[in-house]
Every structure is written in structure tokens, then in C-alpha cells.
Design a protein around this motif. Structure first.
Motif, PDB file in Angstrom:
ATOM      1  N   THR A  13       4.936  12.442   3.245  1.00 59.38           N
ATOM      2  CA  THR A  13       5.815  12.684   2.112  1.00 59.38           C
ATOM      3  C   THR A  13       5.857  11.391   1.325  1.00 59.38           C
ATOM      4  O   THR A  13       5.396  10.346   1.800  1.00 59.38           O
ATOM      5  CB  THR A  13       7.237  13.064   2.565  1.00 59.38           C
ATOM      6  N   ARG A  14       6.417  11.414   0.145  1.00 56.86           N
ATOM      7  CA  ARG A  14       6.449  10.220  -0.692  1.00 56.86           C
ATOM      8  C   ARG A  14       7.043   9.031   0.043  1.00 56.86           C
ATOM      9  O   ARG A  14       6.547   7.933  -0.025  1.00 56.86           O
ATOM     10  CB  ARG A  14       7.254  10.495  -1.966  1.00 56.86           C
ATOM     11  N   GLY A  15       8.095   9.286   0.793  1.00 59.11           N
ATOM     12  CA  GLY A  15       8.809   8.198   1.446  1.00 59.11           C
ATOM     13  C   GLY A  15       8.073   7.533   2.584  1.00 59.11           C
ATOM     14  O   GLY A  15       8.320   6.376   2.885  1.00 59.11           O
ATOM     15  N   ASP A  16       7.145   8.252   3.215  1.00 57.88           N
ATOM     16  CA  ASP A  16       6.491   7.633   4.359  1.00 57.88           C
ATOM     17  C   ASP A  16       5.001   7.383   4.149  1.00 57.88           C
ATOM     18  O   ASP A  16       4.302   6.986   5.065  1.00 57.88           O
ATOM     19  CB  ASP A  16       6.721   8.453   5.636  1.00 57.88           C
ATOM     20  N   MET A  17       4.509   7.597   2.938  1.00 62.54           N
ATOM     21  CA  MET A  17       3.105   7.317   2.671  1.00 62.54           C
ATOM     22  C   MET A  17       2.913   5.800   2.665  1.00 62.54           C
ATOM     23  O   MET A  17       3.635   5.085   1.967  1.00 62.54           O
ATOM     24  CB  MET A  17       2.663   7.922   1.347  1.00 62.54           C
ATOM     25  N   PRO A  18       1.964   5.306   3.441  1.00 63.13           N
ATOM     26  CA  PRO A  18       1.766   3.861   3.535  1.00 63.13           C
ATOM     27  C   PRO A  18       1.455   3.219   2.183  1.00 63.13           C
ATOM     28  O   PRO A  18       0.771   3.805   1.338  1.00 63.13           O
ATOM     29  CB  PRO A  18       0.573   3.731   4.488  1.00 63.13           C
ATOM     30  N   GLU A  19       1.956   2.007   2.016  1.00 62.90           N
ATOM     31  CA  GLU A  19       1.776   1.284   0.761  1.00 62.90           C
ATOM     32  C   GLU A  19       0.307   1.148   0.393  1.00 62.90           C
ATOM     33  O   GLU A  19      -0.079   1.352  -0.760  1.00 62.90           O
ATOM     34  CB  GLU A  19       2.429  -0.108   0.858  1.00 62.90           C
ATOM     35  N   ASP A  20      -0.540   0.803   1.360  1.00 55.16           N
ATOM     36  CA  ASP A  20      -1.959   0.617   1.053  1.00 55.16           C
ATOM     37  C   ASP A  20      -2.619   1.910   0.591  1.00 55.16           C
ATOM     38  O   ASP A  20      -3.513   1.882  -0.261  1.00 55.16           O
ATOM     39  CB  ASP A  20      -2.710   0.057   2.260  1.00 55.16           C
ATOM     40  N   VAL A  21      -2.206   3.040   1.124  1.00 57.28           N
ATOM     41  CA  VAL A  21      -2.773   4.331   0.717  1.00 57.28           C
ATOM     42  C   VAL A  21      -2.445   4.595  -0.754  1.00 57.28           C
ATOM     43  O   VAL A  21      -3.319   4.939  -1.553  1.00 57.28           O
ATOM     44  CB  VAL A  21      -2.263   5.475   1.615  1.00 57.28           C
ATOM     45  N   VAL A  22      -1.189   4.425  -1.120  1.00 56.86           N
ATOM     46  CA  VAL A  22      -0.778   4.675  -2.498  1.00 56.86           C
ATOM     47  C   VAL A  22      -1.406   3.651  -3.436  1.00 56.86           C
ATOM     48  O   VAL A  22      -1.848   3.998  -4.535  1.00 56.86           O
ATOM     49  CB  VAL A  22       0.760   4.690  -2.626  1.00 56.86           C
ATOM     50  N   TYR A  23      -1.484   2.419  -3.025  1.00 54.72           N
ATOM     51  CA  TYR A  23      -2.137   1.388  -3.831  1.00 54.72           C
ATOM     52  C   TYR A  23      -3.577   1.797  -4.126  1.00 54.72           C
ATOM     53  O   TYR A  23      -4.025   1.781  -5.275  1.00 54.72           O
ATOM     54  CB  TYR A  23      -2.096   0.038  -3.107  1.00 54.72           C
ATOM     55  N   ASN A  24      -4.316   2.179  -3.085  1.00 55.33           N
ATOM     56  CA  ASN A  24      -5.721   2.542  -3.261  1.00 55.33           C
ATOM     57  C   ASN A  24      -5.889   3.809  -4.095  1.00 55.33           C
ATOM     58  O   ASN A  24      -6.819   3.893  -4.904  1.00 55.33           O
ATOM     59  CB  ASN A  24      -6.415   2.691  -1.900  1.00 55.33           C
ATOM     60  N   LEU A  25      -5.002   4.790  -3.927  1.00 57.48           N
ATOM     61  CA  LEU A  25      -5.057   5.999  -4.749  1.00 57.48           C
ATOM     62  C   LEU A  25      -4.792   5.673  -6.220  1.00 57.48           C
ATOM     63  O   LEU A  25      -5.488   6.163  -7.115  1.00 57.48           O
ATOM     64  CB  LEU A  25      -4.029   7.020  -4.265  1.00 57.48           C
ATOM     65  N   THR A  26      -3.788   4.856  -6.462  1.00 56.84           N
ATOM     66  CA  THR A  26      -3.444   4.478  -7.836  1.00 56.84           C
ATOM     67  C   THR A  26      -4.587   3.701  -8.474  1.00 56.84           C
ATOM     68  O   THR A  26      -4.986   3.977  -9.612  1.00 56.84           O
ATOM     69  CB  THR A  26      -2.145   3.645  -7.851  1.00 56.84           C
ATOM     70  N   LYS A  27      -5.137   2.757  -7.741  1.00 54.64           N
ATOM     71  CA  LYS A  27      -6.248   1.955  -8.248  1.00 54.64           C
ATOM     72  C   LYS A  27      -7.459   2.832  -8.549  1.00 54.64           C
ATOM     73  O   LYS A  27      -8.066   2.713  -9.620  1.00 54.64           O
ATOM     74  CB  LYS A  27      -6.607   0.871  -7.223  1.00 54.64           C
TER      75      LYS A  27
END
Length: 66
Positions: A4-18
Motif C-alpha cells: 500500500t502507499r504507506g508501506d511501499m519502500p522508499e527505494d521502490v517509489v524513487y525508482n518508479l518515479t525516476k
């Protein structure tokens, strides 16, 4: 694995956004409503909704957020 949004690891979201922004021109060719979209557009007028820390890290890295 589902997150869920709250537990998605920071690196995963960083890489998806990038990856999203590094390929925005290609995606704009396939999805016309993405054509011309800029990172600045993603962080304005978000009605106080906090960014995920991974996305925030990317936007700070590219200078969109201070």
C-alpha cells in the motif's frame, strides 16, 4: 508482493518515479494526455497530500522541490 502507499519502500517509489520521468517522452507518444507533462506539474496543487518519501527524494534531487 502487494504494497500500500504507506508501506511501499522508499527505494521502490524513487525508482518508479525516476523511470516514469526518464521515459515521459516515450509515454507521451503512446498516451497523449502525458505529452508535455513536466515534473513541476506533478508537485503543484496537490491539495496538501504528502508525497511519498521516495518520490520526494527524486523531486528534490532534480531540483523541483527545495
Amino acid at each position: 508482493v502487494m504494497f500500500t502507499r504507506g508501506d511501499m519502500p522508499e527505494d521502490v517509489v524513487y525508482n518508479l518515479t525516476k523511470a516514469f520521468w526518464e521515459h515521459i517522452d516515450e509515454m507521451g507518444q503512446a498516451q497523449k494526455n502525458l505529452k508535455g507533462l513536466k515534473p513541476e506539474d506533478a508537485v503543484k496543487d496537490i491539495a496538501g497530500v504528502p508525497l511519498h518519501p521516495g518520490a520526494e527524494r527524486y523531486y528534490r534531487e532534480i531540483g523541483v522541490l527545495k
